[in-house]
Design a protein around this motif. Sequence first.
Motif, short mmCIF file in Angstrom:
data_model
loop_
_atom_site.label_atom_id
_atom_site.label_comp_id
_atom_site.label_asym_id
_atom_site.label_seq_id
_atom_site.Cartn_x
_atom_site.Cartn_y
_atom_site.Cartn_z
N ARG A 118 13.27 9.67 68.21
CA ARG A 118 13.76 9.37 66.61
C ARG A 118 15.18 9.82 66.53
O ARG A 118 16.02 8.87 65.83
CB ARG A 118 12.80 10.41 65.79
CG ARG A 118 11.66 9.82 65.71
CD ARG A 118 11.25 9.06 64.79
NE ARG A 118 10.63 7.93 65.17
CZ ARG A 118 10.04 6.56 64.42
NH1 ARG A 118 10.41 6.89 63.02
NH2 ARG A 118 9.38 5.49 64.82
N ARG A 119 15.73 10.74 67.12
CA ARG A 119 17.11 11.10 66.63
C ARG A 119 18.19 9.89 66.93
O ARG A 119 19.13 9.79 66.43
CB ARG A 119 17.63 12.59 67.73
CG ARG A 119 17.65 12.43 68.96
CD ARG A 119 17.72 13.89 69.33
NE ARG A 119 17.87 13.87 70.95
CZ ARG A 119 18.92 14.18 71.47
NH1 ARG A 119 19.93 14.54 70.96
NH2 ARG A 119 19.10 14.12 72.92
N PHE A 120 17.90 8.96 68.15
CA PHE A 120 18.67 8.15 68.35
C PHE A 120 18.62 7.01 67.35
O PHE A 120 19.35 6.05 67.01
CB PHE A 120 18.30 7.54 69.98
CG PHE A 120 19.09 8.49 70.74
CD1 PHE A 120 20.17 8.43 71.55
CD2 PHE A 120 18.01 9.46 71.39
CE1 PHE A 120 20.79 9.11 72.38
CE2 PHE A 120 18.54 10.42 72.38
CZ PHE A 120 20.11 10.13 72.78
N GLN A 121 17.17 6.92 66.93
CA GLN A 121 16.78 5.73 66.28
C GLN A 121 17.35 5.90 64.87
O GLN A 121 17.77 5.11 64.23
CB GLN A 121 15.42 5.52 66.08
CG GLN A 121 14.82 5.03 67.36
CD GLN A 121 13.49 4.89 67.47
OE1 GLN A 121 12.86 4.21 66.65
NE2 GLN A 121 12.69 5.05 68.55
N TYR A 122 17.18 7.22 64.20
CA TYR A 122 18.00 7.48 62.95
C TYR A 122 19.29 7.08 62.90
O TYR A 122 20.10 6.62 62.03
CB TYR A 122 17.54 8.87 62.56
CG TYR A 122 16.15 8.96 62.14
CD1 TYR A 122 15.88 8.22 60.90
CD2 TYR A 122 15.15 9.73 62.46
CE1 TYR A 122 14.70 8.24 60.49
CE2 TYR A 122 13.95 9.96 62.14
CZ TYR A 122 13.71 9.02 60.87
OH TYR A 122 12.46 9.29 60.53
N ARG A 123 19.88 7.46 64.12
CA ARG A 123 21.47 6.86 64.27
C ARG A 123 21.56 5.24 64.23
O ARG A 123 22.62 4.88 63.66
CB ARG A 123 22.18 7.80 65.38
CG ARG A 123 23.74 7.33 65.49
CD ARG A 123 24.24 7.95 64.32
NE ARG A 123 25.66 7.55 64.26
CZ ARG A 123 26.22 6.34 63.85
NH1 ARG A 123 25.35 5.48 63.37
NH2 ARG A 123 27.43 6.02 63.72
N TRP A 124 20.83 4.92 65.06
CA TRP A 124 20.70 3.31 64.88
C TRP A 124 20.51 2.93 63.53
O TRP A 124 21.28 1.88 63.14
CB TRP A 124 19.68 2.87 65.91
CG TRP A 124 19.44 1.69 65.77
CD1 TRP A 124 20.23 0.40 66.53
CD2 TRP A 124 18.40 0.57 65.16
NE1 TRP A 124 19.86 -0.76 66.33
CE2 TRP A 124 18.77 -0.80 65.30
CE3 TRP A 124 17.31 0.91 64.32
CZ2 TRP A 124 18.31 -1.69 64.88
CZ3 TRP A 124 16.64 0.03 63.65
CH2 TRP A 124 16.98 -1.37 64.01
N LEU A 125 19.65 3.37 62.72
CA LEU A 125 19.15 3.15 61.48
C LEU A 125 20.36 3.06 60.66
O LEU A 125 20.77 2.11 60.07
CB LEU A 125 18.33 3.98 60.90
CG LEU A 125 17.73 3.32 59.44
CD1 LEU A 125 17.27 2.09 59.48
CD2 LEU A 125 16.64 4.58 59.34
N GLU A 126 21.35 4.07 60.60
CA GLU A 126 22.67 4.02 59.90
C GLU A 126 23.45 2.95 60.48
O GLU A 126 24.11 2.04 59.15
CB GLU A 126 23.35 5.46 60.25
CG GLU A 126 23.74 6.32 59.30
CD GLU A 126 24.38 7.41 60.03
OE1 GLU A 126 25.83 7.30 59.82
OE2 GLU A 126 23.74 8.41 60.22
#
Length: 485
Positions: A371-379
């Motif tokens: 998730r921590r990578f995916q939340y960055r990706w989401l941005e």
Amino acid sequence: RQRGGLERKANQTALELPWCVFVGGTLVLGTILFLVSQGLLSLQAKQEYCLKPECIEAAAAILSKVNLSVDPCDNFFRFACDGWISDNPIPEDMPSYGVYPWLRHNVDLKLKELLEKSISRRRDTEAIQKAKILYSSCMNETDARPLLHILRHSPFRWPVLESNIGPEGVWSERKFSLLQTLATFRGQYSNSVFIRLYVSPDDKSSNEHILKLDQATLSLAVREDYLDNSTEAKSYREALYKFMVDTAVLLGANSSRAEHDMKSVLRLEIKIAEIMIPHENRTSEAMYNKMNISELSAMIPQFDWLGYIKKVIDTRLYPHLKDISPSENVVVRVPQYFKDLFRILGSERKKTIANYLVWRMVYSRIPNLSRRFQYRWLEFSRVIQGTTILLPQWDKCVNFIESALPYVVGKMFVDVHFREDKKEMMEELIEGVRWAFIDMLEKENEWMDAGTKRKAKEKARAVLAKVGYPDFIMNDTHVNEDLKA
Ligand SMILES: *[C@@H]1O[C@H](CO)[C@@H](O)[C@H](O)[C@H]1NC(C)=O
Ligand SMILES: *[C@@H]1O[C@H](CO)[C@@H](O)[C@H](O)[C@H]1NC(C)=O
Ligand SMILES: *[C@@H]1O[C@H](CO)[C@@H](O)[C@H](O)[C@H]1NC(C)=O
Ligand SMILES: *[C@@H]1O[C@H](CO)[C@@H](O)[C@H](O)[C@H]1NC(C)=O
Ligand SMILES: *[C@@H]1O[C@H](CO)[C@@H](O)[C@H](O)[C@H]1NC(C)=O
Ligand SMILES: *[C@@H]1O[C@H](CO)[C@@H](O)[C@H](O)[C@H]1NC(C)=O
Ligand SMILES: *[C@@H]1O[C@H](CO)[C@@H](O)[C@H](O)[C@H]1NC(C)=O
Ligand SMILES: *[C@@H]1O[C@H](CO)[C@@H](O)[C@H](O)[C@H]1NC(C)=O
């Protein structure tokens, strides 16, 4: 339909209207054919209404999508699609939406339920047990451990990480091989950077397959994103740069080092965008440059083309391709691009090239990280595509199992949700359409000559109807064995 932010991709947007009309048209035509085939709708004038639940449901489904206050002769798109558009806003986690994603989502929900049922050694076949195990391991987040493992081994050591993931992760210029990295990337991860190598029918001799070499994609969707000076394109580049830096830092890089290195990486990618052959120059004539590998090597001697191709092909799977030689023909889609590419790579620092290549590997795996990578990706994705929430993990895992084990998942679905009589009904319907088409050719078509008509009939008879699912997926022995192979 696509989000507003994507209007620049005019060619995609332009497709929507005919597409919606096509879907609308197909639905209407399909329903009419269906009603006629069921004897529910008579084409003669006598009035007869079908009031069976199926008919009412079908009629309601169509009525909910159209807008009867719009005159179809005035605006057919709005007539056919207004209702659908107002009832179906684009979901937050998707860049576009339509009837097929809607259908897909409904199937995915059903599959989720099936894959989450606990394994029964007695009831589940071997293949179904494997699908359930794969699903639960996909749902088990492992942060970035598998990726870090790859980054510690050649050819995927990432210069920007220095020794921050341990001494074995340190990149060495002396050991770096462009060919090895590109070939491993293409061969083992099906990812193409700089060069896209694939096999498909020869454009001018469609009975034969041939190797083709083309330019590959970039991190951003289109070449113009790197070259335009519009505010939008600039914001894409800025978002990409920050995303590269933050991803490297999340994986352990020193932030000032990451900022420095990723600047060079973006600069390199812009240079590649500049030499890419634009869409309008990619005509079929210009892209058909057939030559043998030895001619290609003479044209672009900086790269060992034969060595690259040999490394990409898995000769354990295709032993007969072991002796591919300089006389093998290839179609070089974009000769000028390749000439420019190796000129640029020749004068670029190896470290920047390695930083770029491994970035692309990392980038392709971000959806699979925690998730921590995916939340960055989401941005990042919020700027680029307008999506504002992440696809739930179960959704990704269902899609993954579907693509990895299509027959097993297909059987699971059919067992529970498929109505056999619908398959027969559709098959009957398709035979009806085939019959009507041939009948029309024979009786109503005046402009085709006899020879062409004969061919057209042959072709109509040869059309293969794929309805529901292929029968072999219901053969457990076959599916179990297929998985082992
Ligand atoms: C249908 O068309 C009318 C007239 O243009 C419009 O006022 C109405 O909002 C449309 N309905 C939908 C659901 O878009
Ligand atoms: C999740 O993965 C970890 C590491 O691979 C493993 O130790 C753990 O047992 C797994 N958990 C489940 C519920 O499968
Ligand atoms: C964008 O700006 C740069 C630098 O000012 C310039 O070199 C380039 O030609 C411009 N590109 C376009 C497509 O206008
Ligand atoms: C990153 O590297 C720079 C110089 O190489 C150093 O001054 C700085 O302290 C490092 N930052 C971290 C967080 O290690
Ligand atoms: C694309 O084609 C035009 C017209 O033939 C030509 O002037 C231009 O240089 C070409 N661009 C590239 C990048 O090949
Ligand atoms: C490659 O093609 C050229 C031109 O047709 C030919 O002269 C040459 O012998 C070929 N090379 C090989 C290794 O087949
Ligand atoms: C990432 O996961 C998706 C499914 O979630 C899978 O299709 C894909 O192959 C994975 N990519 C990599 C590089 O492992
Ligand atoms: C099922 O598949 C197996 C293995 O492919 C095959 O030998 C067998 O004949 C099939 N059974 C039926 C009923 O088609």
